[in-house]
Design a protein around this motif. Sequence first.
Motif, PDB file in Angstrom:
ATOM      1  N   VAL A 255      -9.049 -11.490  20.138  1.00  0.00           N
ATOM      2  CA  VAL A 255     -10.412 -11.068  20.476  1.00  0.00           C
ATOM      3  C   VAL A 255     -11.360 -11.992  19.733  1.00  0.00           C
ATOM      4  O   VAL A 255     -11.203 -12.216  18.535  1.00  0.00           O
ATOM      5  N   ASP A 256     -12.359 -12.517  20.440  1.00  0.00           N
ATOM      6  CA  ASP A 256     -13.231 -13.518  19.816  1.00  0.00           C
ATOM      7  C   ASP A 256     -14.471 -12.888  19.191  1.00  0.00           C
ATOM      8  O   ASP A 256     -14.833 -11.746  19.455  1.00  0.00           O
ATOM      9  N   MET A 257     -15.120 -13.670  18.349  1.00  0.00           N
ATOM     10  CA  MET A 257     -16.285 -13.208  17.599  1.00  0.00           C
ATOM     11  C   MET A 257     -17.436 -12.730  18.485  1.00  0.00           C
ATOM     12  O   MET A 257     -18.154 -11.796  18.112  1.00  0.00           O
ATOM     13  N   GLY A 282      -7.240 -13.285   8.577  1.00  0.00           N
ATOM     14  CA  GLY A 282      -5.948 -12.974   9.168  1.00  0.00           C
ATOM     15  C   GLY A 282      -5.997 -12.868  10.673  1.00  0.00           C
ATOM     16  O   GLY A 282      -7.064 -12.783  11.288  1.00  0.00           O
ATOM     17  N   LEU A 283      -4.807 -12.886  11.277  1.00  0.00           N
ATOM     18  CA  LEU A 283      -4.691 -12.742  12.714  1.00  0.00           C
ATOM     19  C   LEU A 283      -5.066 -11.315  13.131  1.00  0.00           C
ATOM     20  O   LEU A 283      -5.304 -10.443  12.292  1.00  0.00           O
ATOM     21  N   HIS A 284      -5.101 -11.097  14.433  1.00  0.00           N
ATOM     22  CA  HIS A 284      -5.632  -9.846  14.971  1.00  0.00           C
ATOM     23  C   HIS A 284      -4.994  -8.617  14.327  1.00  0.00           C
ATOM     24  O   HIS A 284      -5.702  -7.726  13.851  1.00  0.00           O
ATOM     25  N   ASP A 285      -3.669  -8.545  14.289  1.00  0.00           N
ATOM     26  CA  ASP A 285      -3.005  -7.356  13.775  1.00  0.00           C
ATOM     27  C   ASP A 285      -2.878  -7.341  12.260  1.00  0.00           C
ATOM     28  O   ASP A 285      -2.407  -6.336  11.696  1.00  0.00           O
ATOM     29  N   ASP A 286      -3.294  -8.398  11.596  1.00  0.00           N
ATOM     30  CA  ASP A 286      -3.306  -8.374  10.134  1.00  0.00           C
ATOM     31  C   ASP A 286      -4.304  -7.358   9.598  1.00  0.00           C
ATOM     32  O   ASP A 286      -4.213  -6.933   8.443  1.00  0.00           O
ATOM     33  N   ALA A 287      -5.262  -6.970  10.425  1.00  0.00           N
ATOM     34  CA  ALA A 287      -6.249  -5.972   9.999  1.00  0.00           C
ATOM     35  C   ALA A 287      -5.556  -4.713   9.506  1.00  0.00           C
ATOM     36  O   ALA A 287      -5.967  -4.118   8.499  1.00  0.00           O
ATOM     37  N   TRP A 288      -4.488  -4.278  10.208  1.00  0.00           N
ATOM     38  CA  TRP A 288      -3.775  -3.077   9.772  1.00  0.00           C
ATOM     39  C   TRP A 288      -2.456  -3.397   9.074  1.00  0.00           C
ATOM     40  O   TRP A 288      -1.979  -2.620   8.249  1.00  0.00           O
TER      41      TRP A 288
END
Length: 311
Positions: A255-257, A282-288
């Motif tokens: 998902v972009d900014m 981090g990459l997209h799923d690094d958030a969780w």
Amino acid sequence: MASSLDYTVHRYGAHELQRVGVWDLDIADKTETKYWIIYIHGGAWRDPRIAHETFAPVITRFLEGNSDESPRSGSGRGSNLPVAAFASLDYRLSPHPEFPQDPATTPPERFRGARHPEHLADVRAALAFLQRRYAFGRRYVLVGHSAGACLAYQLVAGMSSSTTTITTSTSTTGVKEDDLVAVELPAAVFGVEGIYDMQGLDARFGGGYAGFLEGAFGPRGAWDGAAPMRYAGSYKERFAGGLAVLGHSVDDELVDMPETVGMAERLEKDGVEVLLVKDLRGLHDDAWRDGRGVARTVLRTLEILRERDGA
């Protein structure tokens, strides 16, 4: 560690995905000085591998007290945190081509065939259940990642309260009509790497997201009616006094900014107070999976809310 807390899974409906996990940090504290942190997971509205338990790493970051050494991050079990409990909810999912089910042989309570606004109706039902059981009212921060962020802002916009295909029979969906309307909105909502404008996101990614968006929302012509960025009403009227938080990682590959920046601009245009955080990593799923950035931003959000409370 999240595993050090008392953990309970509650059912709010008949479907196996109509469940919510609660991690008790200090629920017994009735001083009304603490907040609940409630999470809605992502997974493109359809991935059965991403469920409510994926919030556990973020909870661990809170309890470790090392989310970039926030001055109010607490220590040990997290006794200094202004948090009563953590909760994370599941909701019925849309079909996934890599995990097919036969509707003729799959029991209704296990079948993943949801379409908007059914995901959102489940979010409302789960929140209504928690508010009835624990009576925390609007003293909570609602956190959503990716599709979960979309659901969080759809909730704020009230997109399931006036138009819904949910039946009132608990034998078919487990969601009563009362659950669709009796929800107090949060003190703050935090969207992490969210999807807010389906048409815009799909266009910027060359039409590559049409498959899962059609699975969740139906034909392309229906997308705008469910897109938080294109909400026809006023967020200020719906969310008066609420804090809107939006976060994005500069490394996000899915998902972009512009999704986050565009949603921030829309909320500010409506006169809503916005906290925009563009330095997550981090990459997209690094958030969780990692959780540092989410924990740090939620702690910052809690500081703002407590300053408003005079704490």
